[in-house]
Every structure is written in structure tokens, then in C-alpha cells.
Design a protein around this motif. Structure first.
Motif, PDB file in Angstrom:
ATOM      1  N   TYR A  45       0.833  -1.210   0.000  1.00 53.13           N
ATOM      2  CA  TYR A  45       0.000   0.000   0.000  1.00 53.13           C
ATOM      3  C   TYR A  45       0.863   1.253   0.000  1.00 53.13           C
ATOM      4  N   ARG A  62      -3.322   0.239  -3.806  1.00 54.20           N
ATOM      5  CA  ARG A  62      -2.765  -1.067  -3.478  1.00 54.20           C
ATOM      6  C   ARG A  62      -1.941  -1.442  -4.702  1.00 54.20           C
ATOM      7  N   GLN A  95      -7.443  -0.357   6.280  1.00 56.28           N
ATOM      8  CA  GLN A  95      -8.772  -0.787   5.815  1.00 56.28           C
ATOM      9  C   GLN A  95      -9.738   0.392   5.777  1.00 56.28           C
ATOM     10  N   GLU A  98      -8.770   2.430   2.758  1.00 55.32           N
ATOM     11  CA  GLU A  98      -9.159   1.705   1.541  1.00 55.32           C
ATOM     12  C   GLU A  98     -10.665   1.766   1.316  1.00 55.32           C
ATOM     13  N   GLN A 101     -11.332   5.221  -0.139  1.00 54.97           N
ATOM     14  CA  GLN A 101     -10.243   5.702  -0.990  1.00 54.97           C
ATOM     15  C   GLN A 101     -10.676   6.742  -2.016  1.00 54.97           C
TER      16      GLN A 101
END
Length: 194
Positions: A45, A62, A95, A98, A101
């Protein structure tokens, strides 16, 4: 005995025009940094290019380091041991980012602040080393007195807590890891049978 986990920092130089310009300005190489959760770099990441060949569209990514874009990249892989609690907290932070994002973008303005030695913090915006430093500070691993927005990849590389495990081409590293995985498999199977 303390329950620890290993995380990895991957430093790259892709050899692109932008990468070479950054290398020239910083007088260092390997000017991109990412956080990885496994030695084989299957979960990596950072903040960088959302489209490999377009340096102007960036944000939280990612990274698929096996893509052709990274084929000629030089790299250094470092590891650091952290507590299980820090590992869980780091995963939770990532997380959360993400899952949202679409709100995050690359901190191009922060790079200009870096040039004039003035940290420019922006909501939901990072450049790669700022992101890595911020994540490590959030779990009390990287010193909080360091300004994340003025942290260069080389500052992280010189951090004495890191252990270098590889330096060379990324492609060779991935091939070495693949070979190690194949070698480990029969040994594991042997121990399961006995």
C-alpha cells in the motif's frame, strides 16, 4: 516472549522521467516508499499513481508490483518487527482508508511545501513517504517528533529500526521469493507428515 509481527517497507525507483527528476532533486534514489504486509510483496500500500503511466492521477493505491510498469524498478526491502496490537491497528487504519479511498488524493501541494521546508497538511491527501510516516506514527512506531509532511523516503531508509533484507531489481527479488516459496513447500510437507 513478546508476540510480534513483521511488516515491510518497499523502496522503489521506477526509472520514469518523473522518478529521475525526483532523484536529481533529492540527490538520492529509491524515492518511492510503500508498506507491505508480507515478504513476497503481494499486499503493498502507498500513495502514488492510480494509473501506472500517468503521474498526474494519484491517490491511495494497493500496488501490484508484478505489473510490467515495475519490471525494471530498482528496490530495497526492509523489515521491522512490531507488536501484534500495532499490527492490528495498522491494518485497521489501512482498511479504513481503503474503504474510503475515493476521498483520498495525492498531495502534490505537500510536495511543494517539502521543497520550501514547510509542512503542508491537507485532509485526505498524502505523498508516499508522508503516508508511510503517518501510518507508522499512528501506531507509535515511527517517532512523532518527525514531521510526516517533511519526511523523505530516504529519511525512512536511514531509520535505525529497519533491517535491510534485499537491495537490487524488484524482478529479481520477486523471483527469489518465488523460489524460496517453492523450496519451503516440501519442507513444510515433510514436517506435517512426521
Amino acid at each position: 516472549m513478546k508476540d510480534t509481527r513483521t511488516i515491510y517497507l518497499l523502496f522503489l525507483s521506477t526509472g520514469t522521467l518523473l522518478s529521475k527528476a525526483i532523484d536529481l532533486y533529492t540527490k538520492t534514489d529509491l524515492n518511492h516508499v510503500s508498506i507491505a504486509f508480507d515478504e513476497g510483496l503481494s499486499e503493498v500500500y502507498s500513495f502514488g499513481r492510480k494509473r501506472p503511466y500517468n503521474p498526474f492521477i494519484g491517490g491511495f493505491v494497493r500496488e501490484a508490483v508484478t505489473e510490467p510498469f515495475f519490471n525494471q524498478s530498482m528496490c530495497a526491502v526492509y523489515k521491522i518487527e512490531i507488536s501484534k496490537e500495532q499490527y492490528v491497528a495498522l491494518r485497521q487504519h489501512l482498511q479504513m482508508i481503503e474503504s474510503m479511498q475515493h476521498l483520498y488524493r495525492y498531495n502534490f501541494i505537500g510536495l511543494f511545501g517539502f521543497i520550501v521546508n514547510k509542512e503542508i497538511k491537507r485532509t485526505h491527501a498524502y505523498f508516499c513517504s508522508q503516508f508511510v510516516a503517518t501510518m507508522l506514527q499512528a501506531i507509535d512506531v515511527y517517532p512523532k517528533d518527525k514531521q510526516a509532511g517533511l519526511t523523505r523516503p530516504d529519511d525512512l531508509r536511514m531509520w535505525p529500526e529497519l533491517d535491510l533484507i534485499y537491495m537490487g531489481t524488484l524482478q529479481n527479488y520477486l523471483n527469489l521469493d518465488e523460489k524460496k516459496s517453492r523450496l519451503r513447500l516440501p519442507i513444510r510437507s515433510f514436517f506435517r507428515m512426521s
